[in-house]
Design an enzyme around this catalytic site. Sequence first.
Site, short mmCIF file in Angstrom:
data_model
loop_
_atom_site.label_atom_id
_atom_site.label_comp_id
_atom_site.label_asym_id
_atom_site.label_seq_id
_atom_site.Cartn_x
_atom_site.Cartn_y
_atom_site.Cartn_z
N ASP A 45 0.84 -1.20 0.00
CA ASP A 45 0.00 0.00 0.00
C ASP A 45 0.88 1.25 0.00
O ASP A 45 0.50 2.28 -0.57
CB ASP A 45 -0.93 -0.01 1.21
N GLY A 46 2.04 1.17 0.65
CA GLY A 46 2.98 2.29 0.66
C GLY A 46 3.44 2.62 -0.76
O GLY A 46 3.54 3.79 -1.14
N ASN A 122 -4.75 8.71 1.79
CA ASN A 122 -5.00 8.14 3.12
C ASN A 122 -5.43 9.22 4.12
O ASN A 122 -6.53 9.18 4.63
CB ASN A 122 -3.74 7.47 3.68
N GLU A 123 -4.51 10.15 4.39
CA GLU A 123 -4.80 11.14 5.43
C GLU A 123 -3.78 12.26 5.45
O GLU A 123 -2.72 12.18 4.82
CB GLU A 123 -4.84 10.48 6.83
N ASP A 150 -1.61 15.94 21.24
CA ASP A 150 -0.49 15.55 20.37
C ASP A 150 -0.72 15.92 18.91
O ASP A 150 0.22 16.17 18.18
CB ASP A 150 -0.27 14.02 20.46
P1 NAP Z 1 5.01 2.76 6.78
O1 NAP Z 1 5.14 3.25 8.19
O2 NAP Z 1 6.18 2.13 6.10
O3 NAP Z 1 3.79 1.71 6.68
C1 NAP Z 1 2.54 1.96 7.17
C2 NAP Z 1 1.67 0.71 7.12
O4 NAP Z 1 0.35 1.14 6.78
C3 NAP Z 1 2.09 -0.33 6.08
O5 NAP Z 1 1.91 -1.62 6.63
C4 NAP Z 1 1.09 -0.09 4.96
O6 NAP Z 1 0.83 -1.25 4.19
C5 NAP Z 1 -0.14 0.29 5.74
N1 NAP Z 1 -1.15 1.04 4.99
C6 NAP Z 1 -0.99 2.08 4.13
N2 NAP Z 1 -2.17 2.50 3.67
C7 NAP Z 1 -3.12 1.71 4.25
C8 NAP Z 1 -4.52 1.67 4.18
N3 NAP Z 1 -5.21 2.54 3.43
N4 NAP Z 1 -5.18 0.74 4.93
C9 NAP Z 1 -4.50 -0.12 5.71
N5 NAP Z 1 -3.17 -0.13 5.82
C10 NAP Z 1 -2.48 0.78 5.10
O7 NAP Z 1 4.52 4.01 5.91
P2 NAP Z 1 4.22 4.12 4.37
O8 NAP Z 1 4.31 2.77 3.71
O9 NAP Z 1 5.02 5.24 3.85
O10 NAP Z 1 2.69 4.56 4.43
C11 NAP Z 1 2.28 5.80 4.95
C12 NAP Z 1 1.06 5.52 5.75
O11 NAP Z 1 1.44 4.93 6.98
C13 NAP Z 1 0.30 6.75 6.15
O12 NAP Z 1 -0.57 7.20 5.15
C14 NAP Z 1 -0.41 6.28 7.41
O13 NAP Z 1 -1.74 5.87 7.14
C15 NAP Z 1 0.35 5.07 7.86
N6 NAP Z 1 0.80 5.27 9.23
C16 NAP Z 1 0.20 4.52 10.21
C17 NAP Z 1 0.53 4.71 11.53
C18 NAP Z 1 -0.17 3.87 12.57
O14 NAP Z 1 -0.97 3.01 12.19
N7 NAP Z 1 0.09 4.11 13.84
C19 NAP Z 1 1.49 5.65 11.90
C20 NAP Z 1 2.08 6.41 10.89
C21 NAP Z 1 1.73 6.22 9.56
P3 NAP Z 1 1.92 -1.95 3.23
O15 NAP Z 1 2.75 -2.80 4.14
O16 NAP Z 1 1.09 -2.72 2.30
O17 NAP Z 1 2.70 -0.87 2.53
#
Ligand code: NAP
Length: 267
Positions: A45-46, A122-123, A150
């Site tokens: 998804d990233g 996403n957000e 926060d």
């Molecule tokens: P990352 O920190 O490397 O990975 C974030 C995780 O979120 C990965 O496992 C990714 O899936 C998953 N993901 C992304 N979009 C999703 C969706 N729409 N529904 C469910 N899971 C999803 O960061 P990144 O790959 O650069 O992605 C950025 C995203 O990380 C941001 O948009 C944010 O949503 C998410 N994020 C989440 C948290 C948290 O949950 N506490 C904190 C910071 C950021 P894949 O393994 O398939 O790539």
Amino acid sequence: MKFKIVSKGDKRSNKIKSTIKQYLTDFDLEYCRQEPDLVISVGGDGTFLEAFHRYVHRLDQTAFIGVHTGHLGFYADWLPDEVEKLIIEIAKTPYQVVEYPLLEVIIRSKLDKNESRFLALNESTIKTLEGSVVMDVEIKGDHFETFRGDGLCISTPSGSTAYNKALGGGIIHPSLPSIQLTEMASINNRVFRTIGSPLILPKHHTCMLKPMNDRSLIITIDHYTKTYENVKSIQCRVAKEKIRFARFRPFPFWDRVRDSFVAEGDF
Ligand code: NAP
């Protein structure tokens, strides 16, 4: 039809990229970096977020599809062993298009009239490294609350399963054009009080966030992060633009939610 493939860059994803590229070129489809009709993301998804932002300037002319080289994803919902089937489906064009809502974010500065406009799949999140974020939250032009904590997260329906979910937000079906505002550790006492629950806003209900102190803000748009000084306001609403997915088979959203978070996966 012109296509482009965005790979995560690891060995496995690059190999799948080469296979898809070779087969689709054999089917007389044209590989085109600048103006693709179809963007195929190979990774997670990233990687899909990266592919989306590369072509965010031509969303009305580009459809997206994702192949997942890890576990099943929300945007990348084809698996490597289904790639041949997918190639045949793509070569057969035309395909069905499914649209999902996006978030529009406009950041305005106190210093000039310039504004920066972004689209998030996403957000967007607003945080700070200096103490807590203090912001007035206005909805449709009216003051709703003053947030102190926060930070805040404003997500799309398809992003509701990502960061939003970790913050206790609800999962929204992407057929509902809406945005969701979730809190990150709000301070609630006699002086500061916020609603505490995630808020779901419909299309045309604009949410305006106005910082109440001069701290620099860390604002994310999906996987991009930038620090801003002197922010006057951050305006959030459902965007006019939508992301278009090329759909070759039904894969209901709730099935993806269940497979990712509830069922013991086969993946
Ligand atoms: P990352 O920190 O490397 O990975 C974030 C995780 O979120 C990965 O496992 C990714 O899936 C998953 N993901 C992304 N979009 C999703 C969706 N729409 N529904 C469910 N899971 C999803 O960061 P990144 O790959 O650069 O992605 C950025 C995203 O990380 C941001 O948009 C944010 O949503 C998410 N994020 C989440 C948290 C948290 O949950 N506490 C904190 C910071 C950021 P894949 O393994 O398939 O790539």
